[in-house]
Design an enzyme around this catalytic site. Sequence first.
Site, PDB file in Angstrom:
ATOM      1  CG  PHE A   1     103.675  16.047  24.954  1.00  9.68           C
ATOM      2  CD1 PHE A   1     102.381  15.592  25.159  1.00  9.68           C
ATOM      3  CD2 PHE A   1     104.701  15.447  25.680  1.00  9.68           C
ATOM      4  CE1 PHE A   1     102.116  14.562  26.054  1.00  9.68           C
ATOM      5  CE2 PHE A   1     104.440  14.418  26.576  1.00  9.68           C
ATOM      6  CZ  PHE A   1     103.147  13.975  26.759  1.00  9.68           C
TER       7      PHE A   1
ATOM      8  CG  ASP B   1     110.544  19.203  27.213  1.00  7.74           C
ATOM      9  OD1 ASP B   1     111.323  18.242  27.060  1.00  7.74           O
ATOM     10  OD2 ASP B   1     109.359  19.052  27.547  1.00  7.74           O
TER      11      ASP B   1
ATOM     12  CE  LYS C   1     109.735  10.832  24.784  1.00 12.79           C
ATOM     13  NZ  LYS C   1     108.856   9.747  24.390  1.00 12.79           N
TER      14      LYS C   1
ATOM     15  CB  THR D   1     111.625   8.657  47.781  1.00 11.04           C
ATOM     16  OG1 THR D   1     110.530   9.061  48.601  1.00 11.04           O
ATOM     17  CG2 THR D   1     112.293   7.439  48.407  1.00 11.04           C
TER      18      THR D   1
END
Lengths: 446, 446
Positions: B163, B272, B303, B327
Site C-alpha cells: 500500500f 515508504d 502520519k 502551491t
Amino acid sequence: MTWRFCLSPGLQNVGAIHFFCNYEESRGNYLVDVDGNRMLDVYTQISSIPIGYNHPALMKVMTNPNNVSAFVNRPALGILPPENFPDKLIESLLSIAPSGMTRVQTMACGSCSNENAFKTMFIWYRNKERGYANPSEQEVGTCMINQSPGCPDLSILSFMGAFHGRTLGCLATTHSKVIHKLDIPSFDWPIAPFPKLQYPLEEFVRENAQEEARCLEEVEDLIVKWRQKGKPVAGIVIEPIQAEGGDNHASPDFFIKLRNIARKHGCAFHVDEVQTGGGTTGKFWAHEHWGLDDPADVVSFSKKLLTGGYYHRDELQPDKPYRIFNTWMGDPSKNLFLSEVLNVIRRENLLEEVTRSGKALLQGLYALQTQYPHILSRARGQGTFCAIDACNDATRDSIMIKARNKGLFMGSCGEKTIRFRPTLVFKEYHVHQLLNILNDVLAEHK
Amino acid sequence: MTWRFCLSPGLQNVGAIHFFCNYEESRGNYLVDVDGNRMLDVYTQISSIPIGYNHPALMKVMTNPNNVSAFVNRPALGILPPENFPDKLIESLLSIAPSGMTRVQTMACGSCSNENAFKTMFIWYRNKERGYANPSEQEVGTCMINQSPGCPDLSILSFMGAFHGRTLGCLATTHSKVIHKLDIPSFDWPIAPFPKLQYPLEEFVRENAQEEARCLEEVEDLIVKWRQKGKPVAGIVIEPIQAEGGDNHASPDFFIKLRNIARKHGCAFHVDEVQTGGGTTGKFWAHEHWGLDDPADVVSFSKKLLTGGYYHRDELQPDKPYRIFNTWMGDPSKNLFLSEVLNVIRRENLLEEVTRSGKALLQGLYALQTQYPHILSRARGQGTFCAIDACNDATRDSIMIKARNKGLFMGSCGEKTIRFRPTLVFKEYHVHQLLNILNDVLAEHK
C-alpha cells in the site's frame, strides 16, 4: 532595497525561492520580507490568501480555547470525525455549495482533490457501464495487477493549456508548461484545444464565437475517437479560466455548450475551481457567471478555501464506503479558518468589493496598454482575477522585478503574462497604488 | 454502552464512519466518543497520533503567540518560505534524517509524498539516460501531449500486498485490497511477490530465507522483462513492513539484497515509511533495523510525522527548480508540532519505551495464541508495530467489536489481521490492559 538569499542545504527547491518572508509583520494586502521591505502583494501565495495576512478574524480562531483540540488532534476524518464535524461542514463548505451539489469531500490539497474527483468519475462511469451490478470475478482479479477490465482503459478529456495539478493522474490532464511534464510517465488521454480568444472580448464577439465552435467540435471528435480506441472519456475537466496556462478566458456560451456535450456523451463534467474559486472573480465560484442551475457534476477547490476538496452531485456518490478514502481526508482545523473567512466575506460584502476593485483594475490595465502599446496587450479579467501580456517573457520578467523593487509583488503565468491575484480585501485605493507603480515602471522601461 | 450514529447529508463516506469522537475529552492513549465512552486506542487515527491525544507539549504550541502567524498565514513554501523555515527544518525533519539523506521535501499528505517521490526518481532516471544533456526538441514537444519520449514509458516496481496511497500514480503501486483499485485506470508496471513468511520468524529461518530468495529472483526477472518491454524500472518502492496489506514482515537480509539489486540494475530504491516511520518499531525509522549506512535513495513519510514528505540522497536532487512543486509544498504549522513531538520522544526516551512495551505486547500475543489456537495465529511485530491473525475475517471483526464494547479500540488490516498501532506513550500497563480485555473477549468467544 536589498534582497537576502539563503542557501539552505536541506531545502530541495531553493532555485524557486523568490525571497524569505516575515509573516509576523505582514498585514492585509502587504507582504513583508526578512529585510523589512513591505510590498503590495497581488500574487498572495499563488492565489491562496483569501482575506489578507494576519486577519484579526483568523487570529481569533487561534486564541479560542474551544478550537485547540482541532489543531492538536488531527482525526482520521473518514472513520472517526469529531462530534461537531457535520455542523462545521454545514456552516462552512456546504453553505457555499455550487448549485445542484449536495455532497462535499474534503482533501488535503488541490492535487489530491482532483485525483479523487477523477476517481469518483471513473467509479460512477464504470457503475453505469456494468448496470450497477457487482463487479465480475475477472474485474476483481485483474484490478489487483493493474490490468483491464478491473483497471479499465478509461480517460479524462482535458484542454491544451490546462493546469489541474502535478500528481500523476492530475498531470495527465495538465498541459501548461514543459517543466511540469517532462520525464513523467502519463496516460494516453485526449487533449482538446482551449479557445484562443481575442481581447477585449466585447470587440471580438464573432471571431471568438467561431474559435469556440471550432474547439467544441474538436471535443466531440475526440470523445468519439477515444471511444473507438477503447478508452472512453469518463469525464471532462476544465478550469473556468485557465490560470497557470496564461489566464485564458472562454465565454459562458462555450461552457454551457461543453456541459451539454458532456451530458450528451455520458461523460461527467468536472469544473476545477482550485484557482478561480473563493470569490476572486466577483462571484464565489467562477462558474456562476455561466448562469446554470446544473453547472457541473463535480467542482473541485483548494487555495483560498484553505482546505482542498470537491463537491459533487448525489448521483456521483460512490456505491460503497472506502472507495474514496485516505488517512486524513482533509483537516478540520482548516475548516475552522474557512468558516471565519466566509463570515468576513458576508459581513463585509467582499464579493461586491471585488467586483468594484476588479472594474477599476481592468480599466487601469486598458489605459496602460493604450499608453504602452509596444509593451502591453490583451488586458483581460473577471473581478480582480485579471491579467495582461508583455511583448515577451524577458520584458515581463523585467517589469515584475522592477515593480517588486518599488513595492509591488506580482505573479506570472503562461509565456509572457502577468497575473493579478489579490486578496478579497483588495480595495480601489490598492488598485490605484498598483497602477501607479506599474506606470512608473513602464515609464522607465527602455 | 451505546453507539450513536449520525447520517450527515453532506458527508461523503458516512459508510466508513465508526463513530463520532469527543477529541476535547480524549487524553493520551484514551479516545472518548460522543457518548462519553472511553477507549484504550491502539489504532490512533490509522497510526497517525504520535504522542497521544491533547499532549500538553502540543497544546503549548497553540498558546505560544510566536506561532500564531504560522497557522494563519500558510505560505507557498516553494517560493516564499518564512524566515525561520530552514532553522525549523533543521530542528525537526533534518534532525531525524535517515542515514545518507541530506535533502527533505515536505508535502501535504502521504499520497502526495509518494507521488512526488516517484517523480523525483523518474527525473533522476531520465537525466541519467540522456547523460544529463538538455532534453531533445522531440521530448519537449511530446511531453505536452502525454506521449513518449517526453512522457517516457518508465515504471516503478512494487510488491503484491503493498500500500503506497490511492492517487493514480501511488495506486499503480498499491495491491492490497480490491476496493482500492477497482474501476481506476492504471499503469502497466511490474509487481513482484512479497515474501510470505512463517511466524515466529526465529522458528522458520530456513523456510523464510528460501521464500525471500524466490521473491528476490522474481524481482530481478521483472526488472529484465520490463526493460525488454521498453518500460524500464526507474525505481523500486517497498514498505519495511507491509501494513495495510496485513502486517507482512521480511528479514533485514531480504531488504539488504533488494537494495543491492536496485543498485545493480540502476533503479532508485524508495522505502515508504508512511506507516512504519516515527518510532513505532522501536527505532525512528523501521529501515534502521537493516543496519545499512546507505539504506535507500528515497524515504517517504507522513502520519506520525504530522506532515507528509520525503528525504532523498543528494544525487536525486532535480536539476531545475519547479520540477517538483505545488502551491503549499507542506504546511509549516505541522513542522511546529513535529518539533515538539521530537522533543518529547528524546526527553522521555520513548523509543526505549516502545521497545519495552512492544516486547510485552508480543509476548502477550504469543500467550494468547497458545491459549486460543483455534482462534489466533501468526502473532508478529517489531516494537509496538504488532499484529495477530484471526481464523477468518468474520471472527476478526467480531473480536474487534466486542473489544470495543469493553473499551479497547483496535484496527484491522489484510484479510483477517488485527493490527496494533498504539502511540509512542503506550506503556507496559497499557499493554496489560489491552491483553486483559482481549483475553476476556476470547474467553467469551464461541
